[in-house]
Design a protein around this motif. Structure first.
Motif, PDB file in Angstrom:
ATOM      1  N   UNK A 139       0.832  -1.201   0.000  1.00 22.33           N
ATOM      2  CA  UNK A 139       0.000   0.000   0.000  1.00 22.33           C
ATOM      3  C   UNK A 139       0.872   1.257   0.000  1.00 22.33           C
ATOM      4  N   UNK A 140       1.930   1.262   0.776  1.00 25.41           N
ATOM      5  CA  UNK A 140       2.834   2.414   0.806  1.00 25.41           C
ATOM      6  C   UNK A 140       3.513   2.574  -0.549  1.00 25.41           C
ATOM      7  N   UNK A 141       3.904   1.472  -1.165  1.00 21.97           N
ATOM      8  CA  UNK A 141       4.539   1.549  -2.490  1.00 21.97           C
ATOM      9  C   UNK A 141       3.615   2.167  -3.521  1.00 21.97           C
ATOM     10  N   UNK A 142       2.301   1.972  -3.367  1.00 20.94           N
ATOM     11  CA  UNK A 142       1.338   2.555  -4.315  1.00 20.94           C
ATOM     12  C   UNK A 142       1.261   4.074  -4.178  1.00 20.94           C
ATOM     13  N   UNK A 143       1.711   4.608  -3.055  1.00 21.46           N
ATOM     14  CA  UNK A 143       1.816   6.057  -2.853  1.00 21.46           C
ATOM     15  C   UNK A 143       0.463   6.775  -2.937  1.00 21.46           C
ATOM     16  N   UNK A 144      -0.529   6.342  -2.136  1.00 18.71           N
ATOM     17  CA  UNK A 144      -1.818   7.049  -2.124  1.00 18.71           C
ATOM     18  C   UNK A 144      -1.688   8.372  -1.379  1.00 18.71           C
ATOM     19  N   UNK A 145      -2.685   9.275  -1.496  1.00 21.14           N
ATOM     20  CA  UNK A 145      -2.613  10.559  -0.801  1.00 21.14           C
ATOM     21  C   UNK A 145      -2.465  10.437   0.713  1.00 21.14           C
ATOM     22  N   UNK A 146      -2.922   9.334   1.300  1.00 23.10           N
ATOM     23  CA  UNK A 146      -2.749   9.142   2.743  1.00 23.10           C
ATOM     24  C   UNK A 146      -1.548   8.252   3.040  1.00 23.10           C
ATOM     25  N   UNK A 147      -0.599   8.216   2.098  1.00 26.01           N
ATOM     26  CA  UNK A 147       0.616   7.413   2.296  1.00 26.01           C
ATOM     27  C   UNK A 147       1.295   7.741   3.623  1.00 26.01           C
ATOM     28  N   UNK A 148       1.348   9.022   3.958  1.00 27.08           N
ATOM     29  CA  UNK A 148       2.040   9.444   5.173  1.00 27.08           C
ATOM     30  C   UNK A 148       1.430   8.786   6.409  1.00 27.08           C
ATOM     31  N   UNK A 149       0.108   8.592   6.396  1.00 31.48           N
ATOM     32  CA  UNK A 149      -0.544   7.918   7.523  1.00 31.48           C
ATOM     33  C   UNK A 149      -0.033   6.490   7.660  1.00 31.48           C
ATOM     34  N   UNK A 150      -0.071   5.743   6.557  1.00 32.35           N
ATOM     35  CA  UNK A 150       0.344   4.340   6.614  1.00 32.35           C
ATOM     36  C   UNK A 150       1.825   4.210   6.944  1.00 32.35           C
ATOM     37  N   UNK A 151       2.635   5.092   6.355  1.00 35.45           N
ATOM     38  CA  UNK A 151       4.074   5.047   6.580  1.00 35.45           C
ATOM     39  C   UNK A 151       4.406   5.411   8.025  1.00 35.45           C
ATOM     40  N   UNK A 152       3.804   6.498   8.498  1.00 42.84           N
ATOM     41  CA  UNK A 152       4.104   6.956   9.851  1.00 42.84           C
ATOM     42  C   UNK A 152       3.624   5.938  10.879  1.00 42.84           C
ATOM     43  N   UNK A 153       2.492   5.317  10.612  1.00 43.57           N
ATOM     44  CA  UNK A 153       2.005   4.325  11.564  1.00 43.57           C
ATOM     45  C   UNK A 153       2.956   3.136  11.625  1.00 43.57           C
ATOM     46  N   UNK A 154       3.484   2.740  10.486  1.00 46.85           N
ATOM     47  CA  UNK A 154       4.432   1.626  10.452  1.00 46.85           C
ATOM     48  C   UNK A 154       5.719   1.996  11.190  1.00 46.85           C
ATOM     49  N   UNK A 155       6.281   3.161  10.869  1.00 45.04           N
ATOM     50  CA  UNK A 155       7.550   3.562  11.474  1.00 45.04           C
ATOM     51  C   UNK A 155       7.408   3.799  12.978  1.00 45.04           C
ATOM     52  N   UNK A 156       6.357   4.521  13.377  1.00 44.55           N
ATOM     53  CA  UNK A 156       6.187   4.813  14.791  1.00 44.55           C
ATOM     54  C   UNK A 156       5.866   3.560  15.595  1.00 44.55           C
ATOM     55  N   UNK A 157       5.173   2.601  14.985  1.00 46.92           N
ATOM     56  CA  UNK A 157       4.902   1.331  15.668  1.00 46.92           C
ATOM     57  C   UNK A 157       6.210   0.609  15.984  1.00 46.92           C
ATOM     58  N   UNK A 158       7.110   0.603  15.005  1.00 38.65           N
ATOM     59  CA  UNK A 158       8.418  -0.035  15.199  1.00 38.65           C
ATOM     60  C   UNK A 158       9.208   0.696  16.283  1.00 38.65           C
ATOM     61  N   UNK A 159       9.193   2.032  16.237  1.00 37.34           N
ATOM     62  CA  UNK A 159       9.932   2.798  17.233  1.00 37.34           C
ATOM     63  C   UNK A 159       9.337   2.630  18.631  1.00 37.34           C
ATOM     64  N   UNK A 160       8.021   2.605  18.720  1.00 33.91           N
ATOM     65  CA  UNK A 160       7.374   2.443  20.033  1.00 33.91           C
ATOM     66  C   UNK A 160       7.692   1.077  20.632  1.00 33.91           C
ATOM     67  N   UNK A 161       7.663   0.046  19.796  1.00 31.40           N
ATOM     68  CA  UNK A 161       8.007  -1.295  20.279  1.00 31.40           C
ATOM     69  C   UNK A 161       9.441  -1.330  20.803  1.00 31.40           C
ATOM     70  N   UNK A 162      10.355  -0.660  20.075  1.00 30.65           N
ATOM     71  CA  UNK A 162      11.753  -0.649  20.505  1.00 30.65           C
ATOM     72  C   UNK A 162      11.917   0.158  21.795  1.00 30.65           C
ATOM     73  N   UNK A 163      11.192   1.264  21.900  1.00 23.45           N
ATOM     74  CA  UNK A 163      11.263   2.067  23.120  1.00 23.45           C
ATOM     75  C   UNK A 163      10.859   1.241  24.331  1.00 23.45           C
ATOM     76  N   UNK A 164       9.773   0.516  24.207  1.00 30.64           N
ATOM     77  CA  UNK A 164       9.298  -0.290  25.325  1.00 30.64           C
ATOM     78  C   UNK A 164      10.265  -1.429  25.638  1.00 30.64           C
ATOM     79  N   UNK A 165      10.855  -2.013  24.598  1.00 30.00           N
ATOM     80  CA  UNK A 165      11.838  -3.076  24.811  1.00 30.00           C
ATOM     81  C   UNK A 165      13.074  -2.550  25.534  1.00 30.00           C
ATOM     82  N   UNK A 166      13.381  -1.268  25.330  1.00 31.22           N
ATOM     83  CA  UNK A 166      14.541  -0.651  25.973  1.00 31.22           C
ATOM     84  C   UNK A 166      14.211  -0.118  27.370  1.00 31.22           C
TER      85      UNK A 166
END
Length: 280
Positions: A86-113
């Motif tokens: 979906x992100x590769x398709x680059x829809x107008x709400x791409x930033x939502x999908x991308x940011x949710x993916x990136x922030x989810x990864x960062x939040x998981x790492x924060x909690x693990x740390x």
């Protein structure tokens, strides 16, 4: 007024025991990292930086140097937005999908740390543009202390200068995907050629710029008052041959000059146009 708001920010941060900061090295996240250190102490702050194809290498190295200078431990977290179809398709709400993916990864790492909360650098001015990524911040319960304290961009720059942060005059940045028009597929090749084109132009002295890639056409944005300098640089510094070597056939200068979020203009100007319903 700025110092009053800064004290309000520190009070909010002091209410946290430990905090991780989603840290890109830009003006906002750098100031937030600095303030978090002041409020909590360096040992209670973690800088988390996404290692992604959307993040220019120059920015990553700058973020690394800044975190080290502040004495704060930094962790680069691998993220691959392009693995999401979906992100590769680059829809107008791409930033939502991308940011949710990136922030989810960062939040998981924060909690693990051992850091219970993740902070992001959204400021009080960010509500003015088309920012679907803000929805992801809310859904993931990421804290935005600068925005909550009411700090605007000019105040953040002024305070950054007052406290000696080199990022006080750093030009606004954005992920490389913002250079590709909505609906055009995102590829690692397209992102890298934009990154290389912008790095070349920065080497010529242009700091605030964008190279918007419309397939084989490069649309260069620099501040309006620098357009004449860009034309001169095209004549003397080989901009056209360089960008053609990267795969662009046509190289143009945007006569409106640089402005943030120019790829969103069609969305803002055609909100009520039913023919554009598919890109909302």
């Amino acid at each position: 007024m700025s110092f009053f708001v800064y004290n309000r920010l520190l009070s909010r941060l002091k209410a946290l025991s430990r905090a991780a900061v989603a840290f890109s090295g830009g003006t906002d996240s750098a100031f937030l990292l600095f303030a978090a250190r002041e409020a909590l102490g360096a040992e209670n702050v973690l800088a988390l930086t996404a290692d992604s194809a959307f993040f220019p290498r120059e920015e990553a190295e700058g973020a690394r140097a800044l975190a080290a200078n502040l004495g704060i431990r930094q962790v680069f977290v691998s993220a691959d937005p392009l693995s999401d179809p979906l992100i590769r398709q680059n829809p107008p709400d791409r930033c939502y999908h991308c940011k949710k993916r990136l922030l989810s990864v960062l939040k998981q790492r924060a909690q693990a740390e051992g850091f219970p909360c993740l902070l992001d650098g959204s400021n009080a001015d960010d509500a003015g543009d088309y920012r679907p990524g803000a929805k992801a911040v809310r859904e993931l319960q990421i804290l935005s202390p600068l925005q909550e304290a009411g700090l605007k961009k000019d105040e953040i720059r002024a305070l950054s200068k007052e406290y000696g942060l080199a990022t006080w005059e750093k030009p606004a940045s954005a992920c490389l995907a913002s250079r590709i028009p909505y609906g055009e597929p995102l590829t690692i090749e397209a992102l890298r050629r934009v990154e290389q084109a912008e790095a070349f132009l920065r080497s010529l002295g242009f700091s605030q710029l964008r190279v918007r890639a419309h397939q084989n056409l490069a649309r260069i944005e620099v501040p309006f008052e620098e357009l004449q300098g860009l034309m001169e640089a095209c004549r003397t510094n080989g901009i056209v041959p360089m960008l053609r070597s990267l795969g662009f056939t046509y190289i143009t200068a945007d006569l409106s000059g640089y402005r943030m979020g120019s790829m969103n203009e069609i969305l803002r100007e055609n909100r009520d146009n039913p023919r554009l319903e598919n890109i909302r």
